[in-house]
Design a protein around this motif. Structure first.
Motif, PDB file in Angstrom:
ATOM      1  N   ARG A 216       0.837  -1.199   0.000  1.00  0.00           N
ATOM      2  CA  ARG A 216       0.000   0.000   0.000  1.00  0.00           C
ATOM      3  C   ARG A 216       0.873   1.250   0.000  1.00  0.00           C
ATOM      4  N   PRO A 217       0.560   2.228  -0.851  1.00  0.00           N
ATOM      5  CA  PRO A 217       1.312   3.496  -0.820  1.00  0.00           C
ATOM      6  C   PRO A 217       1.107   4.201   0.518  1.00  0.00           C
ATOM      7  N   ILE A 218       2.179   4.744   1.061  1.00  0.00           N
ATOM      8  CA  ILE A 218       2.101   5.423   2.353  1.00  0.00           C
ATOM      9  C   ILE A 218       2.325   6.923   2.196  1.00  0.00           C
ATOM     10  N   VAL A 219       3.532   7.294   1.788  1.00  0.00           N
ATOM     11  CA  VAL A 219       3.861   8.695   1.593  1.00  0.00           C
ATOM     12  C   VAL A 219       5.018   8.777   0.608  1.00  0.00           C
ATOM     13  N   ASP A 220       4.971   9.771  -0.274  1.00  0.00           N
ATOM     14  CA  ASP A 220       5.995   9.938  -1.296  1.00  0.00           C
ATOM     15  C   ASP A 220       6.070   8.647  -2.129  1.00  0.00           C
ATOM     16  N   ASP A 221       7.269   8.018  -2.230  1.00  0.00           N
ATOM     17  CA  ASP A 221       7.400   6.789  -3.024  1.00  0.00           C
ATOM     18  C   ASP A 221       7.543   5.552  -2.137  1.00  0.00           C
ATOM     19  N   LEU A 222       7.050   5.628  -0.904  1.00  0.00           N
ATOM     20  CA  LEU A 222       7.207   4.543   0.056  1.00  0.00           C
ATOM     21  C   LEU A 222       5.957   3.673   0.132  1.00  0.00           C
ATOM     22  N   ARG A 223       6.196   2.369   0.300  1.00  0.00           N
ATOM     23  CA  ARG A 223       5.088   1.413   0.375  1.00  0.00           C
ATOM     24  C   ARG A 223       5.272   0.496   1.583  1.00  0.00           C
ATOM     25  N   VAL A 224       4.157  -0.072   2.040  1.00  0.00           N
ATOM     26  CA  VAL A 224       4.185  -1.003   3.167  1.00  0.00           C
ATOM     27  C   VAL A 224       3.385  -2.250   2.804  1.00  0.00           C
ATOM     28  N   GLU A 225       3.877  -3.410   3.255  1.00  0.00           N
ATOM     29  CA  GLU A 225       3.120  -4.642   3.100  1.00  0.00           C
ATOM     30  C   GLU A 225       2.090  -4.655   4.228  1.00  0.00           C
ATOM     31  N   GLU A 226       0.913  -4.147   3.911  1.00  0.00           N
ATOM     32  CA  GLU A 226      -0.037  -3.761   4.958  1.00  0.00           C
ATOM     33  C   GLU A 226      -0.526  -4.906   5.846  1.00  0.00           C
ATOM     34  N   GLN A 227      -0.569  -6.128   5.341  1.00  0.00           N
ATOM     35  CA  GLN A 227      -1.072  -7.236   6.149  1.00  0.00           C
ATOM     36  C   GLN A 227      -0.109  -7.629   7.264  1.00  0.00           C
ATOM     37  N   LYS A 228       1.140  -7.223   7.172  1.00  0.00           N
ATOM     38  CA  LYS A 228       2.156  -7.679   8.123  1.00  0.00           C
ATOM     39  C   LYS A 228       2.495  -6.660   9.210  1.00  0.00           C
ATOM     40  N   TYR A 229       1.949  -5.444   9.100  1.00  0.00           N
ATOM     41  CA  TYR A 229       2.320  -4.413  10.067  1.00  0.00           C
ATOM     42  C   TYR A 229       1.092  -3.740  10.674  1.00  0.00           C
ATOM     43  N   ASP A 230       1.330  -3.009  11.748  1.00  0.00           N
ATOM     44  CA  ASP A 230       0.275  -2.335  12.507  1.00  0.00           C
ATOM     45  C   ASP A 230      -0.407  -1.280  11.634  1.00  0.00           C
ATOM     46  N   GLY A 231      -1.680  -1.537  11.295  1.00  0.00           N
ATOM     47  CA  GLY A 231      -2.404  -0.642  10.402  1.00  0.00           C
ATOM     48  C   GLY A 231      -2.592   0.755  10.963  1.00  0.00           C
ATOM     49  N   ALA A 232      -2.856   0.854  12.270  1.00  0.00           N
ATOM     50  CA  ALA A 232      -3.059   2.168  12.885  1.00  0.00           C
ATOM     51  C   ALA A 232      -1.769   2.986  12.857  1.00  0.00           C
ATOM     52  N   PHE A 233      -0.639   2.305  13.000  1.00  0.00           N
ATOM     53  CA  PHE A 233       0.656   2.993  13.019  1.00  0.00           C
ATOM     54  C   PHE A 233       0.982   3.587  11.656  1.00  0.00           C
ATOM     55  N   PHE A 234       0.873   2.777  10.579  1.00  0.00           N
ATOM     56  CA  PHE A 234       1.218   3.339   9.268  1.00  0.00           C
ATOM     57  C   PHE A 234       0.133   4.284   8.754  1.00  0.00           C
ATOM     58  N   THR A 235      -1.106   4.129   9.235  1.00  0.00           N
ATOM     59  CA  THR A 235      -2.153   5.091   8.874  1.00  0.00           C
ATOM     60  C   THR A 235      -1.828   6.458   9.466  1.00  0.00           C
ATOM     61  N   ASN A 236      -1.262   6.462  10.672  1.00  0.00           N
ATOM     62  CA  ASN A 236      -0.841   7.713  11.312  1.00  0.00           C
ATOM     63  C   ASN A 236       0.237   8.405  10.493  1.00  0.00           C
ATOM     64  N   VAL A 237       1.138   7.613   9.915  1.00  0.00           N
ATOM     65  CA  VAL A 237       2.184   8.169   9.042  1.00  0.00           C
ATOM     66  C   VAL A 237       1.547   8.769   7.799  1.00  0.00           C
ATOM     67  N   MET A 238       0.556   8.077   7.247  1.00  0.00           N
ATOM     68  CA  MET A 238      -0.142   8.565   6.060  1.00  0.00           C
ATOM     69  C   MET A 238      -0.858   9.882   6.347  1.00  0.00           C
ATOM     70  N   GLU A 239      -1.526   9.963   7.504  1.00  0.00           N
ATOM     71  CA  GLU A 239      -2.292  11.158   7.856  1.00  0.00           C
ATOM     72  C   GLU A 239      -1.390  12.385   8.013  1.00  0.00           C
TER      73      GLU A 239
END
Length: 316
Positions: A216-239
């Motif tokens: 899943r795209p997060i910010v700029d050109d960075l991506r995360v394998e969303e099923q393997k990490y804390d969704g609330a944490f990377f959503t906070n980065v996105m926000e």
């Protein structure tokens, strides 16, 4: 000098006769004193909190480095055990026997609870051009390599050691473990959170099944394998967006209402930056250091304010 002091005494005496004016002046001075004290206390406690956050950022990064060092030592011990296996040493040119030995070791690792670790052997009796770049590099340079590499199944921690007899490299042993293993290590401390973000350019290294619909795209050109990490944490980065991520990189850490975050650049085995490793914790929670710092600074401020008000009231 005596005349000046006498003049001040006379002025205070006259003011005291005019009680309304006298109490007005005292009230103004009290308000000013409280305001100034609050400003100084807030500035002081803010600076103290920032120093604590900066130190915690260093601690988190150091812990991350220690975990990588521990992984390297662990992998080195596994390879040492393999190198001391006579059946392995005496059959390095026999692919069938070596493959059988690798299968036994990999099954043993799984049975021992190291199910995310796997081992492979690359003999040099075959053309080295069939191997990926880092394997060929270890063969040619005769130097062990350790670090992160994005493989078809995703980012892995890899340890690659040449098997040398005299001046010749007979093959290369590779141990790899999914980068997600670090997440499990951090989760042993229930407050800590780990997140790996990889750059878009590394997606081409992934197998189709490993990347389709998983990243899943997060910010700029960075991506995360969303099923393997804390969704609330990377959503906070996105926000927080690009501005928030730039602040994180510039300052070294970020504290918002939900999380404390710090980061370390993710560099692969070739020395190329391929993403970022984020670590942090939730702000809320009695055991979190952010919560402790917040309570500490508020307590110090309230106690100091109480003393200031008491002193000012005593002046009346």
């Amino acid at each position: 000098m005596f005349s000046f002091i006498k003049a001040i005494q006379n002025l205070l005496g006259e003011l005291k006769k005019k009680k309304g004016l006298w109490f007005t002046i005292l009230s103004v001075l009290s308000i000013f004193g409280i305001t100034l004290s609050m400003y100084l206390l807030t500035t002081m406690t803010t600076k103290i909190a920032e120093e604590v956050y900066a130190n915690m950022s260093v601690t988190y990064k150091s812990n991350l480095e220690y975990k990588f060092e521990d992984k390297q030592k662990e992998f080195k011990r596994i390879v040492l055990g393999l190198k001391n296996n006579d059946n392995f040493k005496n059959n390095l040119s026999n692919k069938q026997i070596i493959d059988s030995i690798m299968d036994v070791y990999n099954k043993s690792l799984i049975e021992s609870g190291f199910d995310s670790i796997s081992m492979s052997f690359y003999p040099t009796v075959y053309q080295t051009s069939q191997y990926r770049t880092i394997i060929n590099s270890v063969i040619n340079r005769k130097i062990t390599s350790f670090g992160i590499e994005v493989l078809p199944d995703g980012p892995n921690i890899v340890y690659i050691e040449p098997i040398i007899l005299g001046e010749n490299v007979l093959g290369v042993v590779e141990i790899k473990e999914s980068l997600v293993s670090l997440k499990k290590d951090f989760e042993r401390n229930k407050q800590s959170i780990f997140l790996a973000l990889i750059q878009e350019k590394m997606m081409s290294h992934l197998a189709i099944d490993a990347k389709n619909g998983r990243y899943r795209p997060i910010v700029d050109d960075l991506r995360v394998e969303e099923q393997k990490y804390d969704g609330a944490f990377f959503t906070n980065v996105m926000e927080e967006g690009l501005t928030g991520f730039k602040e994180l990189k510039d300052k070294g850490y970020v504290v918002n209402k939900e999380y404390f975050k710090t980061y370390k650049e993710m560099v692969d085995v070739n020395g190329v930056t391929i993403g970022y490793l984020l670590v942090g914790e939730k702000v809320k929670g009695n055991d979190g250091f952010v919560s402790i710092v917040d309570k500490m600074t508020k307590s110090v401020t309230m106690i100091a304010l109480g003393l200031v008000i008491s002193i000012l009231l005593f002046m009346f």
